[in-house]
Scaffold this motif. Structure first.
Motif, PDB file in Angstrom:
ATOM      1  N   LYS A  92      31.653  39.101  42.813  1.00  0.00           N
ATOM      2  CA  LYS A  92      32.966  39.432  43.359  1.00  0.00           C
ATOM      3  C   LYS A  92      32.926  40.784  44.058  1.00  0.00           C
ATOM      4  N   SER A  93      33.371  40.806  45.311  1.00  0.00           N
ATOM      5  CA  SER A  93      33.507  42.064  46.038  1.00  0.00           C
ATOM      6  C   SER A  93      34.732  42.796  45.520  1.00  0.00           C
ATOM      7  N   GLU A  94      34.586  44.082  45.324  1.00  0.00           N
ATOM      8  CA  GLU A  94      35.687  44.917  44.842  1.00  0.00           C
ATOM      9  C   GLU A  94      36.180  45.804  45.975  1.00  0.00           C
ATOM     10  N   SER A  95      37.405  46.271  45.850  1.00  0.00           N
ATOM     11  CA  SER A  95      37.936  47.217  46.828  1.00  0.00           C
ATOM     12  C   SER A  95      37.128  48.507  46.750  1.00  0.00           C
ATOM     13  N   CYS A  96      37.177  49.297  47.790  1.00  0.00           N
ATOM     14  CA  CYS A  96      36.439  50.556  47.818  1.00  0.00           C
ATOM     15  C   CYS A  96      36.847  51.440  46.633  1.00  0.00           C
ATOM     16  N   SER A 118      35.774  33.826  35.059  1.00  0.00           N
ATOM     17  CA  SER A 118      34.651  34.573  35.596  1.00  0.00           C
ATOM     18  C   SER A 118      33.739  35.030  34.468  1.00  0.00           C
ATOM     19  N   TYR A 119      32.577  35.526  34.868  1.00  0.00           N
ATOM     20  CA  TYR A 119      31.611  36.085  33.941  1.00  0.00           C
ATOM     21  C   TYR A 119      31.483  37.566  34.254  1.00  0.00           C
ATOM     22  N   ILE A 120      31.406  38.376  33.218  1.00  0.00           N
ATOM     23  CA  ILE A 120      31.215  39.803  33.404  1.00  0.00           C
ATOM     24  C   ILE A 120      29.842  40.162  32.843  1.00  0.00           C
ATOM     25  N   PHE A 121      29.068  40.860  33.661  1.00  0.00           N
ATOM     26  CA  PHE A 121      27.768  41.343  33.215  1.00  0.00           C
ATOM     27  C   PHE A 121      27.842  42.860  33.093  1.00  0.00           C
ATOM     28  N   LEU A 122      27.565  43.367  31.899  1.00  0.00           N
ATOM     29  CA  LEU A 122      27.545  44.803  31.645  1.00  0.00           C
ATOM     30  C   LEU A 122      26.092  45.250  31.475  1.00  0.00           C
ATOM     31  N   ASN A 160      30.985  41.312  38.203  1.00  0.00           N
ATOM     32  CA  ASN A 160      31.931  40.240  37.909  1.00  0.00           C
ATOM     33  C   ASN A 160      31.560  39.041  38.789  1.00  0.00           C
ATOM     34  N   PHE A 161      31.280  37.908  38.155  1.00  0.00           N
ATOM     35  CA  PHE A 161      30.839  36.706  38.865  1.00  0.00           C
ATOM     36  C   PHE A 161      31.782  35.540  38.602  1.00  0.00           C
TER      37      PHE A 161
END
Length: 166
Positions: A92-96, A118-122, A160-161
């Motif tokens: 996922k692209s995030e805002s600046c 979604s999947y979150i990778f930490l 975030n995927f």
């Protein structure tokens, strides 16, 4: 190759593509058909069952990155193998603003995660350091703004995927 070595990739798992149709330039669209050909070759060669790629914005609006997403999207629409045997995860692209909040973006990502599938990778601190070392090894890509990226981008810590659906 030096970056891949830091990340633990064997040289046999790395393919460098020198194709005049795919110049490294953020302002040039690549032909998704050309990219798809290379992706299909790698999927066959390495028996790949998961692909992690950019979303339609390409994280930073980089048109080469957007073209990769379009090629993967095209393959999923056209190929039964991609629909049934290969999981495609989209970054996922995030805002600046969010992108440069670094680790402090975590609460916002978790809140958004509650409302999406979604999947979150930490990354652990050791993984972050290893990734930073790998980025520094890739001198041709190390422009001034990428140093800022290496030090403070959320993508170094949190990703975030979501699964690419048809």
């Amino acid at each position: 190759m030096k970056s891949c070595d830091v990340l633990g990739f064997q040289p046999s798992a790395v393919t460098i593509i020198e194709d005049g149709n795919l110049p490294d330039n953020p302002d040039i669209d690549w032909d998704p058909v050309v990219i798809a050909k290379y992706v299909e070759q790698q999927v066959r060669k390495h028996s790949i069952n998961r692909i992690v790629t950019f979303d339609a914005y390409g994280v930073s609006g980089h048109r080469n990155h957007v073209s990769v997403f379009q090629a993967i999207q095209m393959l999923q629409r056209k190929s039964k193998k991609f629909k049934t045997e290969i999981e495609v995860l989209i970054l996922k692209s995030e805002s600046c603003f969010m992108k440069y909040l670094s680790i402090f973006s975590l609460p916002f990502i978790f809140i958004c995660h509650l409302y999406t599938s979604s999947y979150i990778f930490l990354s652990s601190p050791l993984q972050v350091l290893r990734t930073q070392r790998a980025m520094v090894k890739h001198w041709s890509q190390l422009l001034w703004f990428r140093v800022l990226y290496i030090l403070s981008s959320q993508y170094m810590f949190i990703n975030n995927f979501h699964v690419l659906e048809e």
